[in-house]
Scaffold this motif. Structure first.
Motif, short mmCIF file in Angstrom:
data_model
loop_
_atom_site.label_atom_id
_atom_site.label_comp_id
_atom_site.label_asym_id
_atom_site.label_seq_id
_atom_site.Cartn_x
_atom_site.Cartn_y
_atom_site.Cartn_z
N VAL A 5 0.84 -1.20 0.00
CA VAL A 5 0.00 0.00 0.00
C VAL A 5 0.88 1.25 0.00
N SER A 6 1.98 1.23 0.74
CA SER A 6 2.89 2.39 0.77
C SER A 6 3.52 2.64 -0.60
N ILE A 7 3.93 1.57 -1.26
CA ILE A 7 4.49 1.71 -2.60
C ILE A 7 3.44 2.27 -3.56
N GLY A 8 2.21 1.76 -3.45
CA GLY A 8 1.13 2.27 -4.30
C GLY A 8 0.84 3.74 -4.04
N LEU A 9 0.82 4.13 -2.77
CA LEU A 9 0.58 5.54 -2.44
C LEU A 9 1.71 6.44 -2.95
N LYS A 69 -3.17 5.57 -11.78
CA LYS A 69 -3.74 4.28 -12.18
C LYS A 69 -2.84 3.12 -11.76
N ARG A 70 -1.54 3.27 -11.97
CA ARG A 70 -0.60 2.23 -11.56
C ARG A 70 -0.58 2.09 -10.04
N LEU A 96 -11.50 -0.35 -10.42
CA LEU A 96 -11.48 1.10 -10.63
C LEU A 96 -10.26 1.52 -11.44
N ALA A 97 -9.10 0.96 -11.10
CA ALA A 97 -7.87 1.31 -11.81
C ALA A 97 -7.90 0.86 -13.27
N PRO A 123 -7.59 6.67 -19.11
CA PRO A 123 -6.44 7.53 -18.78
C PRO A 123 -6.71 8.98 -19.19
N GLN A 124 -6.03 9.88 -18.54
CA GLN A 124 -6.17 11.29 -18.88
C GLN A 124 -5.38 11.59 -20.15
N PRO A 125 -5.90 12.49 -20.99
CA PRO A 125 -5.17 12.81 -22.23
C PRO A 125 -3.92 13.62 -21.97
#
Length: 110
Positions: free
Chosen positions: A39-43, A52-53, A102-103, A108-110
């Protein structure tokens, strides 16, 4: 020799157990550490604008926690086991699947 040989197991008749060393108590919490590390790596990844990643890594970390909670015995799970096994597995599984979905679904954003 004192005449007393060490026992292989402990029973209530022997009196209270001696406390375990602090490092042994900390090492016994490795399942929770694995999930919190993910979770820390993801945050951190989310903080670097790769949301997203990062969200995917957080969801996978919860799914890893679900697998650990489902298959490790109760005396090895440590603080990852809060409630009954099926409640913990369902909560971690729903949370992990929801975050991964969700991810993957949000464009993705343009």
């Amino acid at each position: 020799m004192s005449g007393r040989e060490p026992e292989a197991s402990w029973s209530v008749d022997q009196g209270p157990r001696a406390p375990r060393p602090w490092w042994q108590l900390i090492l016994g919490q490795w399942p929770l550490f694995v999930v919190l590390l993910g979770v820390s790596i993801g945050l951190a990844w989310v903080g670097l604008t790769h949301w997203k990643r990062g969200s995917f890594v957080i969801g996978v970390s919860f799914l890893v926690g679900m697998v650990l909670r489902a298959f490790l015995p109760a005396h090895r799970i440590g603080l990852l086991g809060v409630r009954r096994r099926w409640v913990d597995v369902c909560c971690l599984g729903l949370l992990g699947v929801g975050i991964v979905a969700l991810a993957l679904v949000v464009p993705p954003q343009p």
